[in-house]
Design a protein around this motif. Structure first.
Motif, short mmCIF file in Angstrom:
data_model
loop_
_atom_site.label_atom_id
_atom_site.label_comp_id
_atom_site.label_asym_id
_atom_site.label_seq_id
_atom_site.Cartn_x
_atom_site.Cartn_y
_atom_site.Cartn_z
N TYR A 168 -3.60 14.16 -7.22
CA TYR A 168 -2.84 12.92 -7.36
C TYR A 168 -2.47 12.67 -8.81
O TYR A 168 -3.18 13.09 -9.73
CB TYR A 168 -3.68 11.73 -6.88
N THR A 178 -1.61 6.96 -8.79
CA THR A 178 -2.17 7.03 -7.44
C THR A 178 -3.69 6.95 -7.48
O THR A 178 -4.31 6.23 -6.69
CB THR A 178 -1.72 8.33 -6.74
N LEU A 191 -5.91 3.97 -5.69
CA LEU A 191 -6.91 4.26 -4.67
C LEU A 191 -8.31 3.89 -5.11
O LEU A 191 -9.13 3.43 -4.31
CB LEU A 191 -6.84 5.74 -4.28
N CYS A 207 -10.37 15.16 -0.77
CA CYS A 207 -9.61 14.57 -1.89
C CYS A 207 -10.51 14.51 -3.13
O CYS A 207 -10.85 13.43 -3.61
CB CYS A 207 -9.05 13.19 -1.53
N ASP A 217 -7.71 13.12 2.99
CA ASP A 217 -6.41 13.72 2.70
C ASP A 217 -6.45 15.14 3.26
O ASP A 217 -6.77 16.10 2.56
CB ASP A 217 -6.16 13.75 1.19
N CYS A 230 -4.34 9.70 3.57
CA CYS A 230 -3.14 10.05 2.82
C CYS A 230 -2.70 11.43 3.29
O CYS A 230 -3.48 12.39 3.24
CB CYS A 230 -3.43 10.09 1.32
N THR A 231 -1.48 11.53 3.77
CA THR A 231 -0.99 12.80 4.27
C THR A 231 0.53 12.77 4.32
O THR A 231 1.15 11.75 4.02
CB THR A 231 -1.58 13.10 5.67
N LYS A 250 2.58 4.43 -1.49
CA LYS A 250 2.84 5.86 -1.27
C LYS A 250 2.11 6.67 -2.35
O LYS A 250 2.34 6.48 -3.54
CB LYS A 250 4.34 6.16 -1.33
N PRO A 251 1.24 7.58 -1.94
CA PRO A 251 0.56 8.44 -2.91
C PRO A 251 1.53 9.46 -3.51
O PRO A 251 2.42 9.97 -2.82
CB PRO A 251 -0.52 9.13 -2.07
N SER A 296 2.60 9.79 2.65
CA SER A 296 2.42 8.39 3.04
C SER A 296 0.93 8.07 3.08
O SER A 296 0.08 8.96 3.05
CB SER A 296 3.05 8.12 4.41
N CYS A 297 0.65 6.78 3.18
CA CYS A 297 -0.73 6.30 3.26
C CYS A 297 -0.86 5.45 4.51
O CYS A 297 0.05 4.67 4.85
CB CYS A 297 -1.07 5.50 2.01
#
Length: 218
Positions: A58, A62, A66, A85, A146, A173-174, A194-195, A206-207
């Motif tokens: 990230y 981001t 988070l 992650c 993730d 998050c993917t 949005k990450p 997207s998250c």
């Protein structure tokens, strides 16, 4: 004839590349040895992305967002699990340990480089979604995941792990293309947040969460 004449030989470029590879491997091992010798240095390690493991770190914004979400939603004395992650682990741990909150963070990750963070590290292979210590079942107030691959198999098995670990809040998050799968498997809603990644990826990310994540960031 000398038998050595028939032995394969390396070109100068190949030999130089091999030397560089082994030197880099040795440098990494030296770092790991140093970390194991001095526990305080563990948080200073910065591993490079391993694209073969589908690792994409990230960006700072981001990570900051988070970490804020995690800190705000995990109660004092609570626990957070980070699935696939690892880029979040050190920032979250630093934030949590800056105050006497009793919060705990556990990293579940396939890449064994991160075992330097044991006992807060658990080896995790999404192909064995529930091959985890029994005491982790339904023990985490927040699970952040993730999944490493944008495939139905990967999200399905990761969702199984999330359900095994979670007792409350969930964040995933993917890739945006996995939206239907995430909503169906985990009943999560798409967030405005949005990450983003340090290296720009072709896939839109997207998250998703089962609580108002965006409200935490406002």
């Amino acid at each position: 004839m000398d038998d050595d004449d028939d032995a394969p030989s390396l070109s100068a470029e190949t030999f130089a590349a091999l030397q560089e590879f082994y030197l880099e491997q040795q440098k990494r091992q030296d770092i790991l040895d140093k970390l194991e010798a001095d526990n305080k240095l563990k948080e200073n390690i910065l591993f490079e992305e391993n694209w073969q493991l589908s690792q994409f770190w990230y960006d700072e914004a981001t990570v900051h967002s988070l970490v804020k979400v995690i800190d705000a939603t995990v109660p004092d004395g609570g626990k957070v699990a980070l699935i696939s992650c690892p880029t979040l682990f050190v920032p979250v741990k630093r934030q949590i340990e800056n105050r006497a909150t009793g919060k705990q963070v556990t990293l579940l990750e396939y890449d064994k480089r991160f075992k330097v963070h044991a006992p807060d590290y658990i080896f995790y292979d999404y192909n064995s979604p529930e091959a985890l210590p029994g005491e982790t079942k339904h023990s985490y107030d927040l699970v952040v995941a993730d999944p490493p691959f944008l495939s139905e198999e990967c999200i399905s098995k990761t969702a199984q792990t999330i359900k095994f670990l979670a007792k409350g809040k969930i964040v995933v998050c993917t890739g945006a293309i996995m939206k239907d799968n995430v909503e169906k498997l985990l009943d999560l809603k798409l967030c405005e947040f949005k990450p983003c990644h340090r290296n720009n990826l072709a896939n839109e990310f997207s998250c998703y969460s089962n609580f108002d994540l965006d409200a935490v960031l406002r």
